[in-house]
Design a protein around this motif. Structure first.
Motif, short mmCIF file in Angstrom:
data_model
loop_
_atom_site.label_atom_id
_atom_site.label_comp_id
_atom_site.label_asym_id
_atom_site.label_seq_id
_atom_site.Cartn_x
_atom_site.Cartn_y
_atom_site.Cartn_z
N ARG A 86 0.88 -1.30 0.49
CA ARG A 86 -0.51 0.13 -0.26
C ARG A 86 0.62 1.21 -0.23
O ARG A 86 2.38 0.93 0.56
CB ARG A 86 -0.95 0.01 1.12
N VAL A 87 0.57 2.36 -0.37
CA VAL A 87 1.07 4.08 -0.45
C VAL A 87 0.13 4.62 0.97
O VAL A 87 -0.88 4.03 0.49
CB VAL A 87 1.26 4.34 -1.62
N GLU A 88 1.32 4.93 1.22
CA GLU A 88 0.77 6.46 2.64
C GLU A 88 1.10 7.33 2.41
O GLU A 88 2.48 7.72 2.16
CB GLU A 88 1.12 5.72 3.59
N LEU A 89 0.41 8.42 2.45
CA LEU A 89 1.19 9.63 2.68
C LEU A 89 1.31 10.20 4.33
O LEU A 89 -0.26 9.60 4.74
CB LEU A 89 0.35 10.78 1.29
N CYS A 90 2.28 10.92 4.09
CA CYS A 90 1.97 11.60 5.70
C CYS A 90 2.02 13.29 5.65
O CYS A 90 2.29 13.78 5.11
CB CYS A 90 3.59 11.22 6.22
N LEU A 91 0.63 13.53 6.05
CA LEU A 91 0.00 15.28 5.46
C LEU A 91 0.84 15.97 6.23
O LEU A 91 1.24 15.80 7.52
CB LEU A 91 -1.40 14.78 5.45
N THR A 92 0.42 17.24 5.86
CA THR A 92 1.61 18.77 6.45
C THR A 92 0.28 18.43 7.25
O THR A 92 -1.05 18.02 7.16
CB THR A 92 1.91 19.42 5.76
N PRO A 93 0.70 19.48 8.38
CA PRO A 93 -0.56 19.34 10.08
C PRO A 93 -1.75 20.67 8.66
O PRO A 93 -2.40 20.03 9.42
CB PRO A 93 0.39 20.54 10.79
N TRP A 94 -1.06 21.25 8.61
CA TRP A 94 -2.70 22.31 7.85
C TRP A 94 -3.68 21.48 7.06
O TRP A 94 -4.22 20.85 7.05
CB TRP A 94 -2.10 23.52 6.74
N ALA A 95 -2.38 19.88 6.41
CA ALA A 95 -3.72 19.16 5.13
C ALA A 95 -4.24 18.35 6.23
O ALA A 95 -5.43 18.35 5.86
CB ALA A 95 -2.43 18.49 4.19
N SER A 96 -4.25 18.13 6.91
CA SER A 96 -4.83 17.42 8.30
C SER A 96 -5.79 17.77 8.71
O SER A 96 -6.88 17.56 8.43
CB SER A 96 -3.78 16.94 8.92
N LYS A 97 -5.49 18.67 9.26
CA LYS A 97 -6.83 20.04 9.33
C LYS A 97 -7.72 20.60 8.56
O LYS A 97 -8.94 20.06 8.01
CB LYS A 97 -5.70 21.71 10.05
N ALA A 98 -6.97 20.69 6.63
CA ALA A 98 -8.32 20.64 5.80
C ALA A 98 -9.34 19.79 5.69
O ALA A 98 -10.20 20.04 5.68
CB ALA A 98 -7.58 21.00 4.69
N LEU A 99 -8.57 18.61 5.35
CA LEU A 99 -9.28 17.09 5.05
C LEU A 99 -10.07 17.11 6.48
O LEU A 99 -10.91 17.20 5.78
CB LEU A 99 -7.64 15.71 5.11
#
Length: 166
Positions: A86-99
């Motif tokens: 599988r492929v996993e992305l580690c999001l930026t803190p801003w991206a986690s909040k935006a998602l």
């Protein structure tokens, strides 16, 4: 045939990856993109074929997230399928909040996941997703998973980390 499932709040995109982005209208916008689906086509949308099916999904031109909001990508063994990856992305803190915000505000809408310009899946958002790691592909041969991760990580060098304004 591809499918998407929500496992413990993780969006899991299941299916094979094809690196050919020549047929993809969103290919220039970034290798990884998340876009909300629209009910009807319009000036602010594009329609893409859903990989592995005859279905076409209309997606907003405005991205929810893209590769610039990714800190890194990694390959991991797929616990659901022996011998698969599988492929996993580690999001930026801003991206986690935006998602989290976008999925909270759009429960019941589809969220398209575009990899290499190809619409891999467009699952319906069933609940808000507040994660720092996002699984975007599963059930892959190792070579395909490695190819996706290499493209994502290569694209991060020099990518703007400015958030997209909604």
């Amino acid at each position: 045939m591809n499918r998407a499932v929500w496992i413990a709040g993780v969006l899991c995109v299941v299916g094979a990856f094809n690196s050919s982005a020549a047929r993809a209208p969103f290919a220039r916008a970034g290798f990884i993109q998340l876009r909300l689906a629209e009910a009807v086509p319009g000036d602010r949308s594009r329609t893409l074929a859903l990989r592995g099916s005859d279905e076409r999904v209309t997606l907003a031109k405005q991205m929810v997230l893209d590769q610039s909001q990714v800190d890194s990508a990694a390959v991991a063994a797929d616990a659901q399928q022996e011998g698969a990856w599988r492929v996993e992305l580690c999001l930026t803190p801003w991206a986690s909040k935006a998602l989290a915000r976008v999925t909270r505000e759009n429960v019941g809408r589809r969220l398209g996941v575009i990899v290499g310009g190809e619409l891999m899946v467009a699952p319906v958002v069933r609940e808000p997703v507040a994660l720092a790691r996002l699984q975007i592909a599963a059930g892959l041969p190792r070579a395909e998973a490695d190819s996706i991760v290499a493209r994502v990580n290569e694209g991060l060098h020099g990518a703007s980390l400015e958030p997209h304004r909604h």
